[in-house]
Design a protein around this motif. Structure first.
Motif, PDB file in Angstrom:
ATOM      1  N   GLY A   8       0.811  -1.218   0.000  1.00 14.97           N
ATOM      2  CA  GLY A   8       0.000   0.000   0.000  1.00 14.97           C
ATOM      3  C   GLY A   8       0.837   1.257   0.000  1.00 14.97           C
ATOM      4  N   SER A   9       2.011   1.189   0.602  1.00 14.79           N
ATOM      5  CA  SER A   9       2.874   2.367   0.707  1.00 14.79           C
ATOM      6  C   SER A   9       3.451   2.782  -0.641  1.00 14.79           C
ATOM      7  CB  SER A   9       4.012   2.095   1.698  1.00 14.79           C
ATOM      8  OG  SER A   9       3.497   1.886   2.989  1.00 14.79           O
ATOM      9  N   TYR A  10       3.505   1.860  -1.594  1.00 11.10           N
ATOM     10  CA  TYR A  10       3.956   2.234  -2.935  1.00 11.10           C
ATOM     11  C   TYR A  10       2.836   2.910  -3.721  1.00 11.10           C
ATOM     12  CZ  TYR A  10       7.976  -0.723  -1.989  1.00 11.10           C
ATOM     13  OH  TYR A  10       9.104  -1.268  -1.431  1.00 11.10           O
ATOM     14  N   TYR A  11       1.607   2.514  -3.455  1.00 10.93           N
ATOM     15  CA  TYR A  11       0.484   3.050  -4.212  1.00 10.93           C
ATOM     16  C   TYR A  11       0.008   4.405  -3.692  1.00 10.93           C
ATOM     17  CZ  TYR A  11      -0.249  -1.408  -6.629  1.00 10.93           C
ATOM     18  OH  TYR A  11      -0.107  -2.518  -7.418  1.00 10.93           O
ATOM     19  N   TYR A  12       0.153   4.634  -2.383  1.00  5.28           N
ATOM     20  CA  TYR A  12      -0.421   5.845  -1.787  1.00  5.28           C
ATOM     21  C   TYR A  12       0.691   6.853  -1.477  1.00  5.28           C
ATOM     22  CZ  TYR A  12      -4.095   8.483   0.558  1.00  5.28           C
ATOM     23  OH  TYR A  12      -5.023   9.439   0.892  1.00  5.28           O
ATOM     24  N   PRO A  13       0.875   7.864  -2.330  1.00  7.56           N
ATOM     25  CA  PRO A  13       1.897   8.884  -2.056  1.00  7.56           C
ATOM     26  C   PRO A  13       1.380   9.886  -1.036  1.00  7.56           C
ATOM     27  CG  PRO A  13       0.798   9.387  -4.118  1.00  7.56           C
ATOM     28  CD  PRO A  13       0.170   8.107  -3.590  1.00  7.56           C
ATOM     29  N   TYR A  69       7.884   7.248  -4.187  1.00  9.26           N
ATOM     30  CA  TYR A  69       6.442   7.451  -4.323  1.00  9.26           C
ATOM     31  C   TYR A  69       6.079   8.049  -5.679  1.00  9.26           C
ATOM     32  CZ  TYR A  69       6.260   6.362   0.591  1.00  9.26           C
ATOM     33  OH  TYR A  69       6.370   5.716   1.794  1.00  9.26           O
ATOM     34  N   ASP A  70       7.029   8.121  -6.601  1.00 12.75           N
ATOM     35  CA  ASP A  70       6.767   8.762  -7.880  1.00 12.75           C
ATOM     36  C   ASP A  70       6.346   7.784  -8.978  1.00 12.75           C
ATOM     37  OD1 ASP A  70       7.367  11.191  -6.796  1.00 12.75           O
ATOM     38  OD2 ASP A  70       9.451  11.205  -7.482  1.00 12.75           O
ATOM     39  N   TRP A  71       6.456   6.491  -8.714  1.00 10.55           N
ATOM     40  CA  TRP A  71       6.284   5.529  -9.798  1.00 10.55           C
ATOM     41  C   TRP A  71       4.897   4.907  -9.835  1.00 10.55           C
ATOM     42  CZ3 TRP A  71      10.175   6.129 -12.952  1.00 10.55           C
ATOM     43  CH2 TRP A  71      11.387   6.587 -12.431  1.00 10.55           C
ATOM     44  N   PHE A  72       4.297   4.665  -8.701  1.00  7.98           N
ATOM     45  CA  PHE A  72       3.007   3.971  -8.656  1.00  7.98           C
ATOM     46  C   PHE A  72       2.023   4.856  -7.889  1.00  7.98           C
ATOM     47  CE2 PHE A  72       6.586   1.065  -8.093  1.00  7.98           C
ATOM     48  CZ  PHE A  72       6.540   0.379  -9.294  1.00  7.98           C
ATOM     49  N   ARG A  73       0.981   5.293  -8.553  1.00  9.32           N
ATOM     50  CA  ARG A  73       0.022   6.180  -7.894  1.00  9.32           C
ATOM     51  C   ARG A  73      -1.384   5.617  -8.085  1.00  9.32           C
ATOM     52  NH1 ARG A  73       1.591  11.224  -6.295  1.00  9.32           N
ATOM     53  NH2 ARG A  73       3.768  11.746  -6.755  1.00  9.32           N
ATOM     54  N   ASP A  74      -1.926   5.081  -7.029  1.00  6.76           N
ATOM     55  CA  ASP A  74      -3.295   4.579  -7.030  1.00  6.76           C
ATOM     56  C   ASP A  74      -3.755   4.629  -5.577  1.00  6.76           C
ATOM     57  OD1 ASP A  74      -5.701   3.252  -7.141  1.00  6.76           O
ATOM     58  OD2 ASP A  74      -4.970   1.634  -8.439  1.00  6.76           O
ATOM     59  N   LYS A  75      -4.217   5.800  -5.151  1.00  2.92           N
ATOM     60  CA  LYS A  75      -4.536   6.004  -3.741  1.00  2.92           C
ATOM     61  C   LYS A  75      -5.616   5.055  -3.247  1.00  2.92           C
ATOM     62  CE  LYS A  75      -3.114  10.778  -2.977  1.00  2.92           C
ATOM     63  NZ  LYS A  75      -3.537  12.108  -2.470  1.00  2.92           N
ATOM     64  N   GLU A  87      -5.247  -1.606   0.508  1.00  2.61           N
ATOM     65  CA  GLU A  87      -4.207  -2.483   1.057  1.00  2.61           C
ATOM     66  C   GLU A  87      -4.023  -2.214   2.549  1.00  2.61           C
ATOM     67  OE1 GLU A  87      -2.721  -4.979  -0.308  1.00  2.61           O
ATOM     68  OE2 GLU A  87      -3.343  -4.691  -2.391  1.00  2.61           O
ATOM     69  N   TRP A  88      -4.018  -0.952   2.944  1.00  4.09           N
ATOM     70  CA  TRP A  88      -3.846  -0.616   4.367  1.00  4.09           C
ATOM     71  C   TRP A  88      -5.046  -1.060   5.196  1.00  4.09           C
ATOM     72  CZ3 TRP A  88      -1.805   4.986   3.213  1.00  4.09           C
ATOM     73  CH2 TRP A  88      -0.469   4.895   2.834  1.00  4.09           C
ATOM     74  N   LYS A  89      -6.240  -0.935   4.621  1.00  7.58           N
ATOM     75  CA  LYS A  89      -7.431  -1.398   5.342  1.00  7.58           C
ATOM     76  C   LYS A  89      -7.398  -2.921   5.498  1.00  7.58           C
ATOM     77  CE  LYS A  89     -10.600   2.365   4.148  1.00  7.58           C
ATOM     78  NZ  LYS A  89     -11.826   2.757   3.403  1.00  7.58           N
ATOM     79  N   THR A  90      -6.918  -3.602   4.473  1.00  7.89           N
ATOM     80  CA  THR A  90      -6.755  -5.056   4.576  1.00  7.89           C
ATOM     81  C   THR A  90      -5.762  -5.386   5.681  1.00  7.89           C
ATOM     82  OG1 THR A  90      -7.252  -5.388   2.227  1.00  7.89           O
ATOM     83  CG2 THR A  90      -6.036  -7.140   3.359  1.00  7.89           C
ATOM     84  N   ALA A  91      -4.659  -4.637   5.720  1.00  8.41           N
ATOM     85  CA  ALA A  91      -3.659  -4.861   6.766  1.00  8.41           C
ATOM     86  C   ALA A  91      -4.267  -4.648   8.151  1.00  8.41           C
ATOM     87  CB  ALA A  91      -2.476  -3.918   6.568  1.00  8.41           C
ATOM     88  N   GLU A  92      -5.130  -3.652   8.290  1.00  7.21           N
ATOM     89  CA  GLU A  92      -5.760  -3.400   9.587  1.00  7.21           C
ATOM     90  C   GLU A  92      -6.705  -4.538   9.962  1.00  7.21           C
ATOM     91  OE1 GLU A  92      -8.026   0.205  11.959  1.00  7.21           O
ATOM     92  OE2 GLU A  92      -8.493  -0.115   9.842  1.00  7.21           O
ATOM     93  N   ARG A  93      -7.437  -5.059   8.980  1.00  7.34           N
ATOM     94  CA  ARG A  93      -8.331  -6.191   9.279  1.00  7.34           C
ATOM     95  C   ARG A  93      -7.530  -7.406   9.746  1.00  7.34           C
ATOM     96  NH1 ARG A  93     -11.102  -4.235   4.655  1.00  7.34           N
ATOM     97  NH2 ARG A  93     -10.051  -5.735   3.287  1.00  7.34           N
TER      98      ARG A  93
END
Length: 228
Positions: free
Chosen positions: A82-87, A97-103, A109-115
């Motif tokens: 998730g950290s690569y997608y969310y700048p 954080y400049d290569w993959f941008r899909d917030k 991904e972070w919400k999945t990690a929290e679950r």
């Protein structure tokens, strides 16, 4: 090395050795998801004066995806991916954080990690930062409070929460957090909270107190502190 959720962020002279050891661990156990997650962040790491390259980030992203593929129930894999997608705003200038941008993908991904790991403080902190980015200040306060409950001795979460309180001029709340951290940590290990105290004092027009706090911050960094 403590990465998790901060690929490309910081200088770590142990990085080459870490990469070597993590690659050895994966060679011995190709299903070792945590090793893939850590390896991904090490691959994305760079020196302060350098920028990440497309080739470097492609390798780091592929490794993060492997972490999720081999161990989908591992929160750290989703956290790193998730950290690569969310700048995040304060990291937009970093090459990682400049290569993959899909917030939306990153947030999911972070919400999945929290679950998967509701008491993972690093995950909670990332969700708090995303909440700030989206203007959800209530959500940011809640996530950082939970992160502090999970890791009460971690200055990072406490400082982030105190900074938000200070930004909203909740000076009493910010000072309470600083006082708690002074009590939990040796004062010599908390220069950032002396700086916070100085900023609060300046905001209140108490220049003398601000000067004392700044002096304490300097002595704290040198291993000596003079409480005011």
């Amino acid at each position: 090395m403590r990465y998790f959720g901060n690929p490309g962020d910081g200088i770590d002279f142990t990085r080459p050795k870490a990469i070597e050891l993590l690659e050895q661990a994966i060679a011995r156990d190709p299903k070792f998801g945590l090793a893939y997650a850590l390896l991904s962040e090490a691959q994305a790491d760079t020196l302060w004066a350098e920028d990440t390259t497309a080739e470097q980030m492609a390798k780091a992203m592929a490794t993060a995806k492997m972490a999720v593929e081999v161990e989908p129930q591992l929160a750290e894999g989703h956290l790193v991916l998730g950290s690569y997608y969310y700048p995040l705003p304060f990291q937009k200038g970093r090459g990682a954080y400049d290569w993959f941008r899909d917030k939306e993908r990153g947030l999911e991904e972070w919400k999945t990690a929290e679950r998967l790991a509701p008491n993972n403080a690093a995950v909670l902190a990332k969700l708090a930062e995303a909440a700030i980015d989206r203007g959800d200040w209530k959500g940011a306060f809640q996530k950082l409070e939970r992160a502090r409950q999970v890791e009460p001795l971690e200055p990072m979460w406490a400082k982030q929460l105190a900074d938000i309180h200070f930004a909203f001029r909740h000076d009493d709340q910010a000072e309470k957090i600083a006082d708690v951290m002074f009590a939990k940590l040796r004062e010599a290990n908390a220069p950032e909270f002396w700086v916070l105290e100085a900023n609060i004092a300046l905001a209140l027009g108490d220049n003398a107190r601000a000067a004392l706090a700044n002096g304490s911050a300097g002595m704290s960094r040198r291993g000596r502190v003079n409480s005011y």
